[in-house]
Design a protein around this motif. Sequence first.
Motif, short mmCIF file in Angstrom:
data_model
loop_
_atom_site.label_atom_id
_atom_site.label_comp_id
_atom_site.label_asym_id
_atom_site.label_seq_id
_atom_site.Cartn_x
_atom_site.Cartn_y
_atom_site.Cartn_z
N ARG A 102 -4.14 -6.46 6.86
CA ARG A 102 -2.78 -6.47 6.40
C ARG A 102 -2.29 -5.07 5.61
O ARG A 102 -3.30 -4.54 4.94
N ARG A 103 -1.21 -4.68 5.94
CA ARG A 103 -0.86 -3.39 5.05
C ARG A 103 0.08 -3.76 4.00
O ARG A 103 1.02 -4.47 4.22
N TYR A 104 -0.17 -3.19 2.78
CA TYR A 104 0.80 -3.66 1.64
C TYR A 104 1.35 -2.19 1.04
O TYR A 104 0.73 -1.14 1.54
N ARG A 105 2.67 -2.20 0.57
CA ARG A 105 2.96 -0.88 0.02
C ARG A 105 3.81 -1.32 -0.97
O ARG A 105 4.33 -2.45 -1.43
N TYR A 106 3.88 -0.31 -1.95
CA TYR A 106 4.97 -0.42 -3.16
C TYR A 106 6.21 -0.53 -2.98
O TYR A 106 6.68 0.49 -2.18
N VAL A 107 7.11 -1.58 -3.41
CA VAL A 107 8.45 -1.41 -3.25
C VAL A 107 8.95 -1.56 -4.76
O VAL A 107 8.71 -2.50 -5.36
N GLU A 108 10.03 -0.65 -5.21
CA GLU A 108 10.53 -0.86 -6.55
C GLU A 108 11.54 -2.05 -6.62
O GLU A 108 12.17 -2.20 -5.53
N MET A 109 11.41 -2.64 -7.78
CA MET A 109 12.25 -4.05 -7.80
C MET A 109 13.13 -3.66 -9.03
O MET A 109 12.74 -3.20 -10.05
#
Length: 93
Positions: free
Chosen positions: A5-12
Motif C-alpha cells: 500500500r502506498r500512503y501519502r500526507y494530505v493536509e486537512m
Amino acid sequence: MTHRRRYRYVEMSLAPDPAAEPYTVRATCLTCAGQSPEPEPSESITGQHQQAQRWCTNHAARDHPDGRHLRYTARVTLRWLVTPGEDIGHAAP
C-alpha cells in the motif's frame, strides 16, 4: 502474494460543520438528573456556558427534600467537519 500500500500526507482542515446542528452547553445535576434548559441556537457558546452555570447555582440554592444538590456535570457538544486539502476518495455515509 504480498499487497503493498502506498500512503501519502494530505493536509486537512478542521472547522465547525455548517450542515450540523449548532454547538450546545448543558448542565446535569448528578443528584436528581435535572438538566439546564435547552439553549437558544443563536446564543454564543460563552452565553450558553454562563446560562448552564447560573442554572447550577440556582438549582443548588433550592431547598430539596433530600438536601442540597451540589454535584453537576457539563456537556459541551461541538460538531466539526474535516476537509481534506485534495481529493482522497468518497466520505463514509
